[in-house]
Design an enzyme around this catalytic site. Structure first.
Site, PDB file in Angstrom:
ATOM      1  N   HIS A  19       0.845  -1.206   0.000  1.00 37.90           N
ATOM      2  CA  HIS A  19       0.000   0.000   0.000  1.00 37.90           C
ATOM      3  C   HIS A  19       0.878   1.252   0.000  1.00 37.90           C
ATOM      4  CE1 HIS A  19      -3.012  -2.717   2.333  1.00 37.90           C
ATOM      5  NE2 HIS A  19      -3.429  -2.627   1.081  1.00 37.90           N
ATOM      6  N   LYS A  43     -15.876  -7.999   4.336  1.00 40.75           N
ATOM      7  CA  LYS A  43     -14.828  -8.400   5.285  1.00 40.75           C
ATOM      8  C   LYS A  43     -15.124  -7.942   6.712  1.00 40.75           C
ATOM      9  CE  LYS A  43     -11.226  -8.047   1.791  1.00 40.75           C
ATOM     10  NZ  LYS A  43     -10.134  -7.208   1.301  1.00 40.75           N
ATOM     11  N   ARG A  92      -2.349  -5.778  -8.387  1.00 41.98           N
ATOM     12  CA  ARG A  92      -1.212  -6.656  -8.080  1.00 41.98           C
ATOM     13  C   ARG A  92      -0.988  -7.721  -9.142  1.00 41.98           C
ATOM     14  NH1 ARG A  92      -3.337  -8.642  -2.624  1.00 41.98           N
ATOM     15  NH2 ARG A  92      -5.191  -8.248  -3.854  1.00 41.98           N
ATOM     16  N   SER A 130      -3.073  -7.842   2.978  1.00 40.78           N
ATOM     17  CA  SER A 130      -3.268  -7.644   4.417  1.00 40.78           C
ATOM     18  C   SER A 130      -3.542  -8.970   5.116  1.00 40.78           C
ATOM     19  CB  SER A 130      -4.411  -6.671   4.666  1.00 40.78           C
ATOM     20  OG  SER A 130      -4.068  -5.401   4.175  1.00 40.78           O
TER      21      SER A 130
HETATM   22  N1  COA Z   1      -0.279  -3.966  -2.010  1.00 37.38           N
HETATM   23  C1  COA Z   1      -0.594  -4.936  -1.158  1.00 37.38           C
HETATM   24  N2  COA Z   1      -1.846  -5.369  -0.952  1.00 37.38           N
HETATM   25  C2  COA Z   1      -2.813  -4.784  -1.660  1.00 37.38           C
HETATM   26  C3  COA Z   1      -2.550  -3.770  -2.589  1.00 37.38           C
HETATM   27  C4  COA Z   1      -1.208  -3.361  -2.752  1.00 37.38           C
HETATM   28  N3  COA Z   1      -0.868  -2.413  -3.600  1.00 37.38           N
HETATM   29  N4  COA Z   1      -3.702  -3.398  -3.145  1.00 37.38           N
HETATM   30  C5  COA Z   1      -4.665  -4.148  -2.601  1.00 37.38           C
HETATM   31  N5  COA Z   1      -4.121  -4.975  -1.715  1.00 37.38           N
HETATM   32  C6  COA Z   1      -4.820  -6.022  -0.950  1.00 37.38           C
HETATM   33  C7  COA Z   1      -5.359  -5.561   0.358  1.00 37.38           C
HETATM   34  O1  COA Z   1      -4.405  -5.688   1.368  1.00 37.38           O
HETATM   35  C8  COA Z   1      -6.523  -6.511   0.560  1.00 37.38           C
HETATM   36  O2  COA Z   1      -6.021  -7.728   1.048  1.00 37.38           O
HETATM   37  P1  COA Z   1      -6.921  -8.762   1.875  1.00 37.38           P
HETATM   38  O3  COA Z   1      -7.985  -9.281   0.945  1.00 37.38           O
HETATM   39  O4  COA Z   1      -5.942  -9.786   2.236  1.00 37.38           O
HETATM   40  O5  COA Z   1      -7.470  -8.013   3.055  1.00 37.38           O
HETATM   41  C9  COA Z   1      -7.048  -6.744  -0.840  1.00 37.38           C
HETATM   42  O6  COA Z   1      -5.977  -6.407  -1.701  1.00 37.38           O
HETATM   43  C10 COA Z   1      -8.250  -5.920  -1.203  1.00 37.38           C
HETATM   44  O7  COA Z   1      -8.063  -4.615  -0.794  1.00 37.38           O
HETATM   45  P2  COA Z   1      -9.107  -3.745   0.042  1.00 37.38           P
HETATM   46  O8  COA Z   1      -8.351  -2.743   0.767  1.00 37.38           O
HETATM   47  O9  COA Z   1     -10.074  -4.577   0.835  1.00 37.38           O
HETATM   48  O10 COA Z   1      -9.761  -2.986  -1.110  1.00 37.38           O
HETATM   49  P3  COA Z   1     -10.829  -3.363  -2.155  1.00 37.38           P
HETATM   50  O11 COA Z   1     -10.191  -3.155  -3.470  1.00 37.38           O
HETATM   51  O12 COA Z   1     -11.482  -4.681  -1.890  1.00 37.38           O
HETATM   52  O13 COA Z   1     -11.867  -2.176  -1.921  1.00 37.38           O
HETATM   53  C11 COA Z   1     -13.109  -0.601  -0.588  1.00 37.38           C
HETATM   54  C12 COA Z   1     -12.335  -1.906  -0.622  1.00 37.38           C
HETATM   55  C13 COA Z   1     -13.166  -0.235   0.870  1.00 37.38           C
HETATM   56  C14 COA Z   1     -12.383   0.485  -1.374  1.00 37.38           C
HETATM   57  C15 COA Z   1     -14.502  -0.845  -1.228  1.00 37.38           C
HETATM   58  O14 COA Z   1     -15.111  -1.944  -0.596  1.00 37.38           O
HETATM   59  C16 COA Z   1     -15.384   0.386  -1.087  1.00 37.38           C
HETATM   60  O15 COA Z   1     -15.344   1.266  -1.920  1.00 37.38           O
HETATM   61  N6  COA Z   1     -16.175   0.450   0.016  1.00 37.38           N
HETATM   62  C17 COA Z   1     -17.050   1.583   0.295  1.00 37.38           C
HETATM   63  C18 COA Z   1     -18.500   1.266  -0.051  1.00 37.38           C
HETATM   64  C19 COA Z   1     -18.714   1.427  -1.543  1.00 37.38           C
HETATM   65  O16 COA Z   1     -18.578   2.478  -2.122  1.00 37.38           O
HETATM   66  N7  COA Z   1     -19.118   0.306  -2.162  1.00 37.38           N
HETATM   67  C20 COA Z   1     -19.311   0.250  -3.581  1.00 37.38           C
HETATM   68  C21 COA Z   1     -17.987   0.036  -4.274  1.00 37.38           C
HETATM   69  S1  COA Z   1     -18.163  -0.283  -5.966  1.00 37.38           S
END
Ligand code: COA
Length: 162
Positions: A19, A43, A92, A130
């Site tokens: 990140h 989650k 990734r 994570s």
């Molecule tokens: N390096 C290392 N790990 C990374 C990474 C990077 N550059 N980019 C992503 N990851 C990993 C994260 O650690 C996480 O790992 P895990 O599954 O082991 O926990 C995984 O990738 C997913 O990342 P996360 O942070 O959960 O993001 P996401 O892409 O799933 O999106 C939100 C999460 C919070 C941004 C999304 O759910 C959201 O927008 N929520 C708000 C409500 C909303 O608007 N919903 C409609 C969305 S369309």
């Protein structure tokens, strides 16, 4: 001149060096980057909103144009509230693409004025997530390679009790 703000959203449970790599590179591209800790409905987090924000603030201390905030709502509402026009996400691997593509399309449907931009993760972090960090910490493994140095003890302490 209008300042270009980007939002880097995620659950950051906890923040990893992967990140931080995206934060650092976004901070070079945009005038202002707001790292947004949001809830991922799929989650159950191990760290509270407050703990995740504090960890990110510690990790991003060296970047003067980076702010850390949390928001309990839709990502696009937060983006609008911050007067931003860009969402930054890290990719990734090919396996991330379908899910990220779907989210980007959905967000564009709700808010057509907001663009999603993808940065490819540095190869040394493409295996990292994570949940891998949480797993290693719970089993007493070495976190030095995976999380910012100043957070290693805190994350190990916190997760070894869970
Ligand atoms: N390096 C290392 N790990 C990374 C990474 C990077 N550059 N980019 C992503 N990851 C990993 C994260 O650690 C996480 O790992 P895990 O599954 O082991 O926990 C995984 O990738 C997913 O990342 P996360 O942070 O959960 O993001 P996401 O892409 O799933 O999106 C939100 C999460 C919070 C941004 C999304 O759910 C959201 O927008 N929520 C708000 C409500 C909303 O608007 N919903 C409609 C969305 S369309």
């Amino acid at each position: 001149m209008v300042k270009k703000t980007a939002i880097y959203p995620g659950s950051f449970d906890p923040v990893t060096k992967g990140h931080l790599d995206i934060i650092e590179r976004s901070a070079r591209i945009f005038d202002r980057v707001v790292v947004a800790v949001l809830e991922n409905g799929a989650k159950i987090p191990s760290f509270t909103f407050g703990e995740r924000v504090e960890m990110l603030k510690t990790a991003a201390r060296g970047f003067p144009n980076v702010e850390v905030k949390s928001f309990d709502g839709l990502l696009v509402d937060f983006v609008r509230r911050e007067n931003a026009s860009v969402i930054v996400k890290g990719l990734r691997a090919v396996s991330d693409f379908e899910y990220e593509f779907q989210m980007a399309l959905l967000n564009r449907k709700i808010a057509p004025e907001i663009e999603t931009m993808f940065l490819t993760t540095s190869d040394k972090y493409c295996f990292l997530s994570s949940s891998i960090v949480r797993d290693i910490a719970r089993h007493g493994g070495n976190l030095d390679e995976f999380v910012p140095a100043e957070l290693v003890d805190y994350i190990r302490e916190k997760l070894s009790k869970s």
